[in-house]
Design an enzyme around this catalytic site. Sequence first.
Site, PDB file in Angstrom:
ATOM      1  N   CYS A  51      26.340  20.433 -78.160  1.00 38.79           N
ATOM      2  CA  CYS A  51      26.966  19.275 -79.118  1.00 38.79           C
ATOM      3  C   CYS A  51      28.247  19.779 -80.087  1.00 38.79           C
ATOM      4  CB  CYS A  51      25.969  19.562 -79.812  1.00 38.79           C
ATOM      5  SG  CYS A  51      23.801  19.908 -79.395  1.00 38.79           S
ATOM      6  N   HIS A 101      -2.909   9.044 -99.478  1.00 43.63           N
ATOM      7  CA  HIS A 101      -1.445   9.630-100.741  1.00 43.63           C
ATOM      8  C   HIS A 101      -1.282   8.938-102.138  1.00 43.63           C
ATOM      9  CE1 HIS A 101      -1.304  12.652 -98.268  1.00 43.63           C
ATOM     10  NE2 HIS A 101      -0.599  12.125 -97.196  1.00 43.63           N
ATOM     11  N   CYS A 133      22.587  11.592 -76.466  1.00 37.86           N
ATOM     12  CA  CYS A 133      24.194  12.494 -76.026  1.00 37.86           C
ATOM     13  C   CYS A 133      23.836  13.109 -75.152  1.00 37.86           C
ATOM     14  CB  CYS A 133      24.382  13.031 -77.761  1.00 37.86           C
ATOM     15  SG  CYS A 133      24.798  12.482 -79.174  1.00 37.86           S
ATOM     16  N   CYS A 176      31.523  18.379 -79.677  1.00 36.11           N
ATOM     17  CA  CYS A 176      32.474  16.972 -79.581  1.00 36.11           C
ATOM     18  C   CYS A 176      32.086  16.558 -80.980  1.00 36.11           C
ATOM     19  CB  CYS A 176      31.299  15.886 -79.184  1.00 36.11           C
ATOM     20  SG  CYS A 176      32.040  15.791 -77.388  1.00 36.11           S
ATOM     21  N   HIS A 177      30.687  17.282 -82.166  1.00 36.72           N
ATOM     22  CA  HIS A 177      30.552  17.138 -83.384  1.00 36.72           C
ATOM     23  C   HIS A 177      31.151  18.545 -84.389  1.00 36.72           C
ATOM     24  CE1 HIS A 177      28.337  14.125 -82.705  1.00 36.72           C
ATOM     25  NE2 HIS A 177      27.856  14.422 -82.085  1.00 36.72           N
ATOM     26  N   CYS A 218      -1.575  13.123 -89.649  1.00 33.38           N
ATOM     27  CA  CYS A 218      -2.263  11.928 -90.929  1.00 33.38           C
ATOM     28  C   CYS A 218      -3.180  11.265 -90.105  1.00 33.38           C
ATOM     29  CB  CYS A 218      -1.608  12.125 -92.077  1.00 33.38           C
ATOM     30  SG  CYS A 218      -1.285  12.961 -92.929  1.00 33.38           S
ATOM     31  N   CYS A 246      -2.902   5.597 -95.620  1.00 33.22           N
ATOM     32  CA  CYS A 246      -2.150   6.165 -95.746  1.00 33.22           C
ATOM     33  C   CYS A 246      -2.607   6.568 -97.699  1.00 33.22           C
ATOM     34  CB  CYS A 246      -0.891   6.840 -95.474  1.00 33.22           C
ATOM     35  SG  CYS A 246      -0.719   5.403 -93.900  1.00 33.22           S
TER      36      CYS A 246
HETATM   37  C1  HEC Z   1      30.864  13.523 -75.066  1.00 33.20           C
HETATM   38  C2  HEC Z   1      30.319  13.888 -76.745  1.00 33.20           C
HETATM   39  C3  HEC Z   1      28.768  14.211 -77.248  1.00 33.20           C
HETATM   40  C4  HEC Z   1      28.041  14.993 -77.371  1.00 33.20           C
HETATM   41  C5  HEC Z   1      28.515  16.366 -76.363  1.00 33.20           C
HETATM   42  C6  HEC Z   1      27.022  14.718 -77.967  1.00 33.20           C
HETATM   43  N1  HEC Z   1      26.909  14.202 -78.906  1.00 33.20           N
HETATM   44 FE1  HEC Z   1      25.982  13.443 -80.492  1.00 33.20          FE
HETATM   45  N2  HEC Z   1      27.715  11.999 -80.883  1.00 33.20           N
HETATM   46  C7  HEC Z   1      28.339  11.376 -79.825  1.00 33.20           C
HETATM   47  C8  HEC Z   1      29.134   9.943 -80.415  1.00 33.20           C
HETATM   48  C9  HEC Z   1      29.995   9.588 -79.691  1.00 33.20           C
HETATM   49  C10 HEC Z   1      28.281   9.526 -81.487  1.00 33.20           C
HETATM   50  C11 HEC Z   1      28.118   8.570 -81.820  1.00 33.20           C
HETATM   51  C12 HEC Z   1      29.572   8.305 -82.792  1.00 33.20           C
HETATM   52  C13 HEC Z   1      28.819   9.912 -83.861  1.00 33.20           C
HETATM   53  O1  HEC Z   1      28.281   8.626 -84.454  1.00 33.20           O
HETATM   54  O2  HEC Z   1      29.698  10.529 -83.644  1.00 33.20           O
HETATM   55  C14 HEC Z   1      27.753  10.461 -81.168  1.00 33.20           C
HETATM   56  C15 HEC Z   1      26.431  10.210 -82.445  1.00 33.20           C
HETATM   57  C16 HEC Z   1      25.728  11.726 -83.148  1.00 33.20           C
HETATM   58  C17 HEC Z   1      24.875  11.915 -84.270  1.00 33.20           C
HETATM   59  C18 HEC Z   1      24.230  10.813 -84.820  1.00 33.20           C
HETATM   60  C19 HEC Z   1      25.141  10.971 -86.086  1.00 33.20           C
HETATM   61  C20 HEC Z   1      24.761   9.374 -86.926  1.00 33.20           C
HETATM   62  O3  HEC Z   1      25.571   9.120 -88.314  1.00 33.20           O
HETATM   63  O4  HEC Z   1      24.094   8.973 -87.245  1.00 33.20           O
HETATM   64  C21 HEC Z   1      24.008  13.085 -83.964  1.00 33.20           C
HETATM   65  C22 HEC Z   1      22.884  13.789 -84.947  1.00 33.20           C
HETATM   66  C23 HEC Z   1      24.445  13.622 -82.682  1.00 33.20           C
HETATM   67  N3  HEC Z   1      25.288  13.005 -82.028  1.00 33.20           N
HETATM   68  C24 HEC Z   1      24.184  15.029 -82.702  1.00 33.20           C
HETATM   69  C25 HEC Z   1      24.264  15.545 -81.288  1.00 33.20           C
HETATM   70  C26 HEC Z   1      23.924  16.489 -80.620  1.00 33.20           C
HETATM   71  C27 HEC Z   1      22.738  17.537 -80.799  1.00 33.20           C
HETATM   72  C28 HEC Z   1      24.349  16.851 -79.387  1.00 33.20           C
HETATM   73  C29 HEC Z   1      24.266  17.961 -78.764  1.00 33.20           C
HETATM   74  C30 HEC Z   1      22.959  18.271 -78.321  1.00 33.20           C
HETATM   75  C31 HEC Z   1      25.155  15.981 -79.428  1.00 33.20           C
HETATM   76  N4  HEC Z   1      25.388  15.142 -80.195  1.00 33.20           N
HETATM   77  C32 HEC Z   1      26.126  16.238 -77.909  1.00 33.20           C
HETATM   78  C33 HEC Z   1      29.568  12.139 -78.439  1.00 33.20           C
HETATM   79  C34 HEC Z   1      28.432  12.949 -78.624  1.00 33.20           C
HETATM   80  C1  HEC Z   2      -7.998  11.541 -95.720  1.00 35.68           C
HETATM   81  C2  HEC Z   2      -7.158  12.146 -96.866  1.00 35.68           C
HETATM   82  C3  HEC Z   2      -5.328  11.539 -95.448  1.00 35.68           C
HETATM   83  C4  HEC Z   2      -5.150  10.158 -95.472  1.00 35.68           C
HETATM   84  C5  HEC Z   2      -6.131   8.811 -94.691  1.00 35.68           C
HETATM   85  C6  HEC Z   2      -3.620  10.439 -94.909  1.00 35.68           C
HETATM   86  N1  HEC Z   2      -3.439  11.627 -95.144  1.00 35.68           N
HETATM   87 FE1  HEC Z   2      -1.350  12.394 -95.154  1.00 35.68          FE
HETATM   88  N2  HEC Z   2      -2.086  14.079 -95.465  1.00 35.68           N
HETATM   89  C7  HEC Z   2      -3.735  14.049 -96.000  1.00 35.68           C
HETATM   90  C8  HEC Z   2      -3.494  15.709 -96.591  1.00 35.68           C
HETATM   91  C9  HEC Z   2      -4.286  16.855 -96.839  1.00 35.68           C
HETATM   92  C10 HEC Z   2      -1.905  16.428 -96.542  1.00 35.68           C
HETATM   93  C11 HEC Z   2      -1.622  17.815 -96.763  1.00 35.68           C
HETATM   94  C12 HEC Z   2      -2.516  18.511 -95.956  1.00 35.68           C
HETATM   95  C13 HEC Z   2      -1.984  18.699 -94.027  1.00 35.68           C
HETATM   96  O1  HEC Z   2      -2.912  17.615 -93.775  1.00 35.68           O
HETATM   97  O2  HEC Z   2      -2.001  19.075 -93.728  1.00 35.68           O
HETATM   98  C14 HEC Z   2      -0.593  15.081 -95.877  1.00 35.68           C
HETATM   99  C15 HEC Z   2       0.343  15.498 -95.186  1.00 35.68           C
HETATM  100  C16 HEC Z   2       0.964  14.081 -95.347  1.00 35.68           C
HETATM  101  C17 HEC Z   2       2.283  14.277 -95.261  1.00 35.68           C
HETATM  102  C18 HEC Z   2       3.452  16.103 -95.804  1.00 35.68           C
HETATM  103  C19 HEC Z   2       3.676  15.418 -96.896  1.00 35.68           C
HETATM  104  C20 HEC Z   2       4.113  16.417 -97.429  1.00 35.68           C
HETATM  105  O3  HEC Z   2       4.881  16.645 -98.533  1.00 35.68           O
HETATM  106  O4  HEC Z   2       4.841  17.396 -96.509  1.00 35.68           O
HETATM  107  C21 HEC Z   2       2.477  12.883 -95.182  1.00 35.68           C
HETATM  108  C22 HEC Z   2       4.176  12.467 -94.640  1.00 35.68           C
HETATM  109  C23 HEC Z   2       1.398  12.316 -94.867  1.00 35.68           C
HETATM  110  N3  HEC Z   2       0.781  12.859 -95.127  1.00 35.68           N
HETATM  111  C24 HEC Z   2       1.791  10.474 -94.417  1.00 35.68           C
HETATM  112  C25 HEC Z   2       0.636   9.966 -93.795  1.00 35.68           C
HETATM  113  C26 HEC Z   2       0.590   8.600 -93.777  1.00 35.68           C
HETATM  114  C27 HEC Z   2       1.592   8.054 -93.707  1.00 35.68           C
HETATM  115  C28 HEC Z   2      -0.693   8.459 -93.061  1.00 35.68           C
HETATM  116  C29 HEC Z   2      -1.124   7.207 -92.969  1.00 35.68           C
HETATM  117  C30 HEC Z   2      -0.406   6.853 -91.204  1.00 35.68           C
HETATM  118  C31 HEC Z   2      -1.345   9.797 -93.842  1.00 35.68           C
HETATM  119  N4  HEC Z   2      -0.799  10.913 -94.341  1.00 35.68           N
HETATM  120  C32 HEC Z   2      -2.627   9.500 -93.935  1.00 35.68           C
HETATM  121  C33 HEC Z   2      -4.457  12.957 -96.080  1.00 35.68           C
HETATM  122  C34 HEC Z   2      -4.679  12.029 -95.968  1.00 35.68           C
END
Ligand code: HEC
Ligand code: HEC
Lengths: 249, 142
Positions: free
Chosen positions: A165, A68, A210, A168-169, A102, A64
């Site tokens: 979602c 980069h 979730c 709850c959230h 990449c 990478c």
């Molecule tokens: C029954 C209740 C419930 C439902 C429905 C639910 N969640 Fe959650 N979710 C939780 C609980 C409990 C946690 C862990 C504690 C917290 O961060 O709220 C959590 C955690 C998360 C987190 C992490 C927050 C962090 O701080 O890292 C995300 C993002 C999230 N939920 C998104 C969603 C999405 C998108 C959906 C729907 C697809 C969904 N949740 C549905 C209860 C729920």
């Molecule tokens: C040979 C060259 C090359 C290598 C090796 C490479 N990349 Fe890239 N990378 C690129 C180019 C070129 C772009 C942007 C153009 C595209 O491909 O869409 C990019 C884009 C990205 C982006 C998005 C950047 C943005 O601004 O959105 C990420 C994140 C990234 N590379 C991570 C990695 C990581 C992690 C690795 C190793 C696992 C890696 N690249 C290896 C050439 C490379």
Amino acid sequence: MRAWLALALVCASAGAQPARSGLDFMGPATQAMQRDDSQNPAMLWLHEGQALWNKPEGREQRSCMSCHGDASQSMRGVATRYPAFDTASQGPLNLAQRIGQCRVQHQQATPWSPESEPLLSLETYVAQQSRGLPIAPAADPRLAPFTARGQAAYVRRIGQLDMSCAQCHDGAWDRKLAGNPITQGQATGYPIYRLEWQGMGSLQRRLRNCMTGVRAQAPPFGAAELVELELYLAQRARGLPLETPAVRP
Amino acid sequence: MRGLAALLLAGAAAAQPLAPYTVQGDAIAAPLAGLAGDAARGRAIVANRQLGLCLLCHGAPIPEERFQGDLAPNLAGVGTRWSAGQLRLRLVEPQRLVPGTIMPAYHRTEGLRQVGAAWRGKPLLDAQQIEDVVAYLSSLKE
Ligand code: HEC
Ligand code: HEC
Ligand code: HEC
């Protein structure tokens, strides 16, 4: 009684209240673990990610780093605007998928599977370069239909428990589900170290949890539905500081 | 956390067909399938985080269960507030009374989306379990 929930569901659309990171709701021990790098278990993955950044891979033995350069320069701010539009697939890619692309296209190395340790490590390393910067999803009109689908999924009731979602959230955050605080579900610190997992996990892993929690069928890792939810969550979290790597119970 | 984990590990609801019922006013007067409920069994269902799931959201006078939810009314005294028929409808079809409520319908299989394979076609509680819970809730007098 029924008034408060009905009311909460009506006026608690995203944005109607100040956004708060999940970190705010955590106990002091978890907060300290996240804030203090010497205690944060995710540092193991972060260091592994740094090593992978510098490691030559694939047919051309490129790292990478070869393309980069110094990640603290080239990757600063990148994670704040993901998922982003990918012209090749004409759809959104999340950060892990972008890294995977990449690896396959530019390094010509074998793909990593979703949730694999090297991918989580490298994603953590890339995202950590944006720690403290505000989440700032791109205002790319090509993303709008995908974000709208994510928003629709966010308010759709699913599973045997028939819950969304939003219920709850947006409607019940700051209350307790079986004694545990429900947060606003702000995706600010992914990948996270979760004590319950004893390891790192992506945002998609959290979302699938979730969904399974309400006894719904969760889409497989990488599914379009999950990336669309990620897009909507990024809009909801706009302006909150990125915290990767966060720690959650 | 424990809450969702409980939902996740949740055990099997019975695979019996749904019992037909008639709603009159805000109640289902007749016991489902004509079954008699047992309050002790009902208490166990309410306390069980894999079966009733009630304590995820509600508090209840079940002191040995420490982690109770607070996003729904406490169930203490609910037998004074509502008749058995009213309680039955609040379990079977709560959305009829409070549209958009977060409380799931406990005896329904239709109109649900994206239900996980293990739960498809199964209500949260079967007719006997509903009657047991109604008997327990009716006993919660203040
Ligand atoms: C029954 C209740 C419930 C439902 C429905 C639910 N969640 Fe959650 N979710 C939780 C609980 C409990 C946690 C862990 C504690 C917290 O961060 O709220 C959590 C955690 C998360 C987190 C992490 C927050 C962090 O701080 O890292 C995300 C993002 C999230 N939920 C998104 C969603 C999405 C998108 C959906 C729907 C697809 C969904 N949740 C549905 C209860 C729920
Ligand atoms: C040979 C060259 C090359 C290598 C090796 C490479 N990349 Fe890239 N990378 C690129 C180019 C070129 C772009 C942007 C153009 C595209 O491909 O869409 C990019 C884009 C990205 C982006 C998005 C950047 C943005 O601004 O959105 C990420 C994140 C990234 N590379 C991570 C990695 C990581 C992690 C690795 C190793 C696992 C890696 N690249 C290896 C050439 C490379
Ligand atoms: C996901 C949350 C949730 C779960 C699980 C849940 N409930 Fe409820 N319940 C509620 C909410 C919220 C209300 C209040 C109605 C409203 O305003 O939406 C309610 C209302 C009730 C009422 C009417 C209470 C009153 O005083 O008006 C009864 C009785 C009841 N629930 C019993 C139960 C039982 C028994 C279970 C388990 C078998 C259960 N609930 C599971 C959320 C839940």
